[in-house]
Design a protein around this motif. Structure first.
Motif, PDB file in Angstrom:
ATOM      1  N   GLN A 108       0.834  -1.206   0.000  1.00  0.00           N
ATOM      2  CA  GLN A 108       0.000   0.000   0.000  1.00  0.00           C
ATOM      3  C   GLN A 108       0.869   1.257   0.000  1.00  0.00           C
ATOM      4  O   GLN A 108       0.602   2.208  -0.750  1.00  0.00           O
ATOM      5  CB  GLN A 108      -0.913   0.008   1.219  1.00  0.00           C
ATOM      6  CG  GLN A 108      -1.960  -1.078   1.252  1.00  0.00           C
ATOM      7  CD  GLN A 108      -2.538  -1.263   2.640  1.00  0.00           C
ATOM      8  OE1 GLN A 108      -2.289  -0.456   3.541  1.00  0.00           O
ATOM      9  NE2 GLN A 108      -3.301  -2.324   2.829  1.00  0.00           N
ATOM     10  N   TYR A 109       1.892   1.233   0.841  1.00  0.00           N
ATOM     11  CA  TYR A 109       2.749   2.423   0.936  1.00  0.00           C
ATOM     12  C   TYR A 109       3.495   2.671  -0.372  1.00  0.00           C
ATOM     13  O   TYR A 109       3.638   3.824  -0.800  1.00  0.00           O
ATOM     14  CB  TYR A 109       3.742   2.279   2.085  1.00  0.00           C
ATOM     15  CG  TYR A 109       4.669   3.467   2.213  1.00  0.00           C
ATOM     16  CD1 TYR A 109       4.189   4.710   2.621  1.00  0.00           C
ATOM     17  CD2 TYR A 109       6.027   3.351   1.897  1.00  0.00           C
ATOM     18  CE1 TYR A 109       5.030   5.806   2.713  1.00  0.00           C
ATOM     19  CE2 TYR A 109       6.872   4.443   1.997  1.00  0.00           C
ATOM     20  CZ  TYR A 109       6.377   5.665   2.405  1.00  0.00           C
ATOM     21  OH  TYR A 109       7.212   6.751   2.488  1.00  0.00           O
ATOM     22  N   ASP A 110       3.955   1.608  -1.028  1.00  0.00           N
ATOM     23  CA  ASP A 110       4.635   1.764  -2.315  1.00  0.00           C
ATOM     24  C   ASP A 110       3.711   2.419  -3.339  1.00  0.00           C
ATOM     25  O   ASP A 110       4.124   3.319  -4.091  1.00  0.00           O
ATOM     26  CB  ASP A 110       5.109   0.408  -2.833  1.00  0.00           C
ATOM     27  CG  ASP A 110       6.274  -0.148  -2.026  1.00  0.00           C
ATOM     28  OD1 ASP A 110       6.904   0.628  -1.284  1.00  0.00           O
ATOM     29  OD2 ASP A 110       6.544  -1.360  -2.130  1.00  0.00           O
ATOM     30  N   LEU A 111       2.451   1.984  -3.363  1.00  0.00           N
ATOM     31  CA  LEU A 111       1.475   2.574  -4.277  1.00  0.00           C
ATOM     32  C   LEU A 111       1.191   4.026  -3.887  1.00  0.00           C
ATOM     33  O   LEU A 111       1.100   4.918  -4.749  1.00  0.00           O
ATOM     34  CB  LEU A 111       0.182   1.759  -4.260  1.00  0.00           C
ATOM     35  CG  LEU A 111      -0.941   2.250  -5.177  1.00  0.00           C
ATOM     36  CD1 LEU A 111      -0.493   2.211  -6.635  1.00  0.00           C
ATOM     37  CD2 LEU A 111      -2.199   1.416  -4.982  1.00  0.00           C
ATOM     38  N   PHE A 112       1.073   4.264  -2.608  1.00  0.00           N
ATOM     39  CA  PHE A 112       0.838   5.616  -2.070  1.00  0.00           C
ATOM     40  C   PHE A 112       1.958   6.568  -2.491  1.00  0.00           C
ATOM     41  O   PHE A 112       1.715   7.694  -2.928  1.00  0.00           O
ATOM     42  CB  PHE A 112       0.738   5.522  -0.548  1.00  0.00           C
ATOM     43  CG  PHE A 112       0.635   6.832   0.179  1.00  0.00           C
ATOM     44  CD1 PHE A 112      -0.525   7.590   0.131  1.00  0.00           C
ATOM     45  CD2 PHE A 112       1.705   7.298   0.931  1.00  0.00           C
ATOM     46  CE1 PHE A 112      -0.619   8.796   0.818  1.00  0.00           C
ATOM     47  CE2 PHE A 112       1.611   8.496   1.622  1.00  0.00           C
ATOM     48  CZ  PHE A 112       0.451   9.248   1.565  1.00  0.00           C
ATOM     49  N   ARG A 113       3.220   6.111  -2.386  1.00  0.00           N
ATOM     50  CA  ARG A 113       4.354   6.946  -2.764  1.00  0.00           C
ATOM     51  C   ARG A 113       4.345   7.261  -4.255  1.00  0.00           C
ATOM     52  O   ARG A 113       4.606   8.400  -4.669  1.00  0.00           O
ATOM     53  CB  ARG A 113       5.673   6.241  -2.386  1.00  0.00           C
ATOM     54  CG  ARG A 113       5.996   6.335  -0.928  1.00  0.00           C
ATOM     55  CD  ARG A 113       6.973   7.455  -0.604  1.00  0.00           C
ATOM     56  NE  ARG A 113       6.837   8.654  -1.354  1.00  0.00           N
ATOM     57  CZ  ARG A 113       6.385   9.823  -0.848  1.00  0.00           C
ATOM     58  NH1 ARG A 113       5.984   9.898   0.401  1.00  0.00           N
ATOM     59  NH2 ARG A 113       6.332  10.904  -1.590  1.00  0.00           N
ATOM     60  N   ARG A 114       4.049   6.275  -5.075  1.00  0.00           N
ATOM     61  CA  ARG A 114       4.009   6.513  -6.517  1.00  0.00           C
ATOM     62  C   ARG A 114       2.880   7.477  -6.881  1.00  0.00           C
ATOM     63  O   ARG A 114       3.023   8.314  -7.770  1.00  0.00           O
ATOM     64  CB  ARG A 114       3.841   5.187  -7.272  1.00  0.00           C
ATOM     65  CG  ARG A 114       5.092   4.308  -7.210  1.00  0.00           C
ATOM     66  CD  ARG A 114       5.109   3.265  -8.301  1.00  0.00           C
ATOM     67  NE  ARG A 114       4.099   2.231  -8.091  1.00  0.00           N
ATOM     68  CZ  ARG A 114       3.111   1.967  -8.925  1.00  0.00           C
ATOM     69  NH1 ARG A 114       2.979   2.646 -10.048  1.00  0.00           N
ATOM     70  NH2 ARG A 114       2.259   1.013  -8.653  1.00  0.00           N
ATOM     71  N   TYR A 174      -9.511   8.909   2.663  1.00  0.00           N
ATOM     72  CA  TYR A 174      -8.392   9.166   1.743  1.00  0.00           C
ATOM     73  C   TYR A 174      -8.287   8.007   0.762  1.00  0.00           C
ATOM     74  O   TYR A 174      -8.416   6.844   1.142  1.00  0.00           O
ATOM     75  CB  TYR A 174      -7.076   9.327   2.490  1.00  0.00           C
ATOM     76  CG  TYR A 174      -5.978   9.888   1.619  1.00  0.00           C
ATOM     77  CD1 TYR A 174      -5.922  11.246   1.329  1.00  0.00           C
ATOM     78  CD2 TYR A 174      -5.013   9.065   1.040  1.00  0.00           C
ATOM     79  CE1 TYR A 174      -4.944  11.780   0.494  1.00  0.00           C
ATOM     80  CE2 TYR A 174      -4.031   9.582   0.206  1.00  0.00           C
ATOM     81  CZ  TYR A 174      -4.005  10.941  -0.060  1.00  0.00           C
ATOM     82  OH  TYR A 174      -3.046  11.457  -0.896  1.00  0.00           O
ATOM     83  N   SER A 175      -8.061   8.345  -0.506  1.00  0.00           N
ATOM     84  CA  SER A 175      -7.888   7.310  -1.518  1.00  0.00           C
ATOM     85  C   SER A 175      -6.691   7.637  -2.404  1.00  0.00           C
ATOM     86  O   SER A 175      -6.312   8.805  -2.549  1.00  0.00           O
ATOM     87  CB  SER A 175      -9.162   7.186  -2.377  1.00  0.00           C
ATOM     88  OG  SER A 175      -9.418   8.379  -3.089  1.00  0.00           O
ATOM     89  N   PHE A 176      -6.104   6.616  -2.973  1.00  0.00           N
ATOM     90  CA  PHE A 176      -4.987   6.784  -3.898  1.00  0.00           C
ATOM     91  C   PHE A 176      -4.981   5.606  -4.862  1.00  0.00           C
ATOM     92  O   PHE A 176      -5.578   4.553  -4.582  1.00  0.00           O
ATOM     93  CB  PHE A 176      -3.651   6.915  -3.161  1.00  0.00           C
ATOM     94  CG  PHE A 176      -3.372   5.818  -2.160  1.00  0.00           C
ATOM     95  CD1 PHE A 176      -2.617   4.711  -2.516  1.00  0.00           C
ATOM     96  CD2 PHE A 176      -3.847   5.904  -0.861  1.00  0.00           C
ATOM     97  CE1 PHE A 176      -2.338   3.692  -1.606  1.00  0.00           C
ATOM     98  CE2 PHE A 176      -3.579   4.895   0.064  1.00  0.00           C
ATOM     99  CZ  PHE A 176      -2.824   3.791  -0.308  1.00  0.00           C
TER     100      PHE A 176
END
Length: 272
Positions: A108-114, A174-176
């Motif tokens: 999730q964090y990797d996707l959030f960062r991108r 919050y969404s990403f």
């Protein structure tokens, strides 16, 4: 020495800082802590009065120069998808949904960062590390779910939404999503899917955060039929932008003391 929480929540105001939506303006927020046995009822009540949740805090814009930020929600019974939105649903037929407890993962964090690096590289969350991300997801005193959207074929994570379950609807905290899949319109798909979830659960509303007249960042919310905004202390269907010109006036906001006095608080007794 034992200390007890105050019966009524205490409200505070943040220091002014540059507005992220309207150039040349300053924003400040009215906020209160969300804690104790009454957290769920307080969140339900204040969400209906234009507040939003961030971790253990409820906040609402309370700017001295304007009152343009209006809480927005979709009335599920009045929503009808456009042709474009139907195409979005069709394009995402290969996307599966999984609702989990609010627990952060490295994927999730990797996707959030991108997502941040592509869409909000200069925003207030740009420097958020894994620990801060986990706090955003996991520090919730109410009923929340983390909804993951994955490709049914390759199982890759495409989008994530932190969602609160209120007594009258779903609130998208919050969404990403994966910035490499713009063609899927994943932001729109997340909202459409939450409308479907709310309908299945018999919940009347989907809360989207704030809509701001004159802000290109917020314009996408006006594309959804059945949209209501909280303006002048009541919910009403979204109308033409010009109807909200007064909200941009420097004298459109009441003093903080009056704003707090008008907040309706729930019964403070704990849930049995």
């Amino acid at each position: 020495m034992r200390h007890t929480l105050p019966i009524a929540p205490q409200f505070y105001v943040t220091a002014p800082q540059p507005c992220p939506y309207l150039d040349g303006r300053m924003e400040r927020k009215l906020f209160t802590a969300l804690q104790g046995d009454t957290a769920t009822r307080l969140n339900d009540s204040l969400s209906k009065q234009g507040f939003r949740r961030s971790q253990n805090v409820l906040y609402r814009p309370s700017c001295s120069e304007c009152s343009a930020c209006m809480s927005a929600r979709i009335k599920v019974a009045d929503f009808s998808p456009t042709k474009s939105q139907r195409r979005v649903m069709n394009r995402n037929a290969q996307i599966g949904r999984r609702a989990t407890s609010p627990w952060a993962t490295e994927a999730q964090y990797d996707l959030f960062r991108r997502y941040l690096d592509s869409r909000h590289a200069t925003g207030g969350m740009a420097d958020m590390d894994m620990f801060e991300f986990a706090a955003m997801v996991e520090e919730t005193p109410i009923r929340s779910r983390l909804i993951e959207y994955t490709d049914k074929e390759d199982r890759d994570l495409r989008a994530v939404c932190l969602t609160d379950i209120l007594d009258d609807g779903l609130s998208l905290v919050y969404s990403f999503f994966d910035p490499d899949f713009d063609r899927l319109s994943l932001g729109t798909f997340i909202i459409l899917d939450h409308i479907a979830i709310a309908r299945d659960l018999g919940l009347p509303y989907v809360y989207l955060g704030y809509w701001v007249p004159g802000s290109p960042k917020m314009d996408y919310k006006s594309k959804f039929s059945g949209l209501e905004v909280y303006h002048n202390r009541e919910w009403s269907p979204l109308s033409d932008n010009s109807d909200y010109d007064s909200a941009l006036h420097p004298l459109s906001t009441d003093p903080i003391a009056e704003q707090v006095a008008r907040i309706s608080l729930p019964d403070s007794r704990p849930t049995s």
